[in-house]
Design a protein around this motif. Structure first.
Motif, short mmCIF file in Angstrom:
data_model
loop_
_atom_site.label_atom_id
_atom_site.label_comp_id
_atom_site.label_asym_id
_atom_site.label_seq_id
_atom_site.Cartn_x
_atom_site.Cartn_y
_atom_site.Cartn_z
N UNK A 12 3.69 33.37 -10.18
CA UNK A 12 4.83 34.30 -10.13
C UNK A 12 4.43 35.67 -10.71
N UNK A 13 3.61 35.63 -11.77
CA UNK A 13 3.12 36.89 -12.37
C UNK A 13 2.24 37.63 -11.38
N UNK A 20 -1.79 45.48 -15.33
CA UNK A 20 -1.88 46.54 -16.35
C UNK A 20 -0.54 46.98 -16.89
N UNK A 21 0.55 46.36 -16.37
CA UNK A 21 1.90 46.73 -16.81
C UNK A 21 2.54 45.54 -17.52
N UNK A 22 2.44 45.49 -18.87
CA UNK A 22 2.94 44.32 -19.61
C UNK A 22 4.44 44.08 -19.44
N UNK A 76 4.61 40.78 -27.57
CA UNK A 76 4.27 41.37 -28.87
C UNK A 76 3.19 42.44 -28.69
N UNK A 77 2.12 42.09 -27.96
CA UNK A 77 0.96 43.00 -27.83
C UNK A 77 1.37 44.34 -27.23
N UNK A 78 2.32 44.34 -26.32
CA UNK A 78 2.73 45.59 -25.65
C UNK A 78 3.32 46.59 -26.63
N UNK A 79 3.78 46.09 -27.80
CA UNK A 79 4.41 46.97 -28.81
C UNK A 79 3.43 47.39 -29.91
N UNK A 108 -3.70 43.40 -21.63
CA UNK A 108 -3.59 43.32 -23.10
C UNK A 108 -4.81 42.69 -23.78
N UNK A 109 -5.89 42.48 -23.04
CA UNK A 109 -7.04 41.79 -23.62
C UNK A 109 -7.57 42.45 -24.89
N UNK A 110 -7.57 43.79 -24.94
CA UNK A 110 -8.14 44.51 -26.10
C UNK A 110 -7.42 44.15 -27.39
N UNK A 111 -6.11 43.87 -27.30
CA UNK A 111 -5.34 43.68 -28.53
C UNK A 111 -5.21 42.21 -28.92
#
Ligand SMILES: CCCNc1ncnc2c1ncn2[C@@H]1O[C@H](/C=C/CNC(=O)c2cc(-c3ccc(F)cc3)cc(O)c2O)[C@@H](O)[C@H]1O
Ligand SMILES: [Mg+2]
Length: 214
Positions: A12-13, A20-22, A76-79, A108-111
């Motif tokens: 679905x994702x 690239x758009x969390x 969480x990572x997006x913030x 979000x892999x970097x975070x």
């Protein structure tokens, strides 16, 4: 053979979210779980409470217990600011494999450090493995009977500082009674209940926010 629920959630994702758009990943999962197939993500309603706590704490280091498909990991990572770190522990390899792909789709892999392993084994390793002095925020969303033993282990490993925040999902349903009793009666925590509903339903549930007083 039949696909698994996490595989269908990932599908679905990949179908509905923008790479690239969390936010689009979070929305695609919520849409899928509300209208097609329920899954145990913290969800949109409790997710807004999670967002407000993350924004208030503005953590440099976050620990998540129980990645599952990575919904709250991405949420969480997006913030988080660019150099902040989210360590998320998941001991089911099939769930971890799906979560890695969801986190990657969101960019979000970097975070995010997703560790495939059990909390009991990995909590004692966090300081040395990740150069972490203290955890600013812990999100508990794994097996409910493990919330209390893992909180005690986090304390024993010296991972909390004055002001560290524990945020626990499902304290009403399925429930974490021993954990609630502990954080609400301990002199070492200032606890607050955020009333909400079980993801994608009208059943009561909520999050418990507990500030470590040191
Ligand atoms: C050694 C066990 C403890 N350590 C652990 N270390 C690392 N990962 C662990 C883990 N425990 C569990 N996990 C993982 O966390 C996840 C487990 C989550 C458990 N969550 C729930 O049971 C849950 C269940 C519901 C639920 C609510 C209503 C209902 F009818 C049915 C289910 C809703 C939720 O929001 C939930 O969070 C899985 O991915 C599992 O593999
Ligand atoms: Mg949950």
């Amino acid at each position: 053979t039949r696909s698994t629920r996490p595989q269908r959630l990932l599908g679905a994702v990949q179908k509905s979210a923008t790479r690239g758009d969390p936010c689009s990943v979070v929305n695609a999962i919520d849409q899928f779980c509300r209208h097609t197939e329920w899954a145990m993500n913290v969800g949109d309603e409790k997710g807004c409470i999670l967002d407000s706590v993350v924004s208030e704490v503005n953590p440099a280091t976050v620990l998540e217990l129980g990645t599952y498909c990575g919904y709250s990991t991405v949420r969480i990572a997006r913030l988080l600011p660019p150099h902040a770190k989210l360590i998320t522990l998941e001991f089911n390899p099939d769930f971890a494999a799906i979560a890695r792909q969801v986190i990657a789709w969101a960019g979000m892999e970097e975070k995010v450090h997703l560790v495939e392993g059990a909390s009991g084994e990995w909590i004692p390793k966090i300081k040395e493995q990740f150069g972490v002095k203290a955890l600013d925020l812990v999100f508990l969303d794994h097996w409910k009977d493990q919330y209390l033993p893992d909180t005690k282990l986090i304390e024993e490993c010296g991972l909390l500082r004055k002001g560290s925040v524990l945020l626990a999902d499902n304290v009403i349903f399925p429930g974490a009674p021993q954990y609630l009793e502990y954080v609400r009666s301990s002199q070492q925590y200032e606890s607050q209940y955020f009333k909400s509903h079980l993801e994608y339903t009208k059943v009561e549930d909520g999050l418990e926010k507990s500030v470590f007083l040191g």
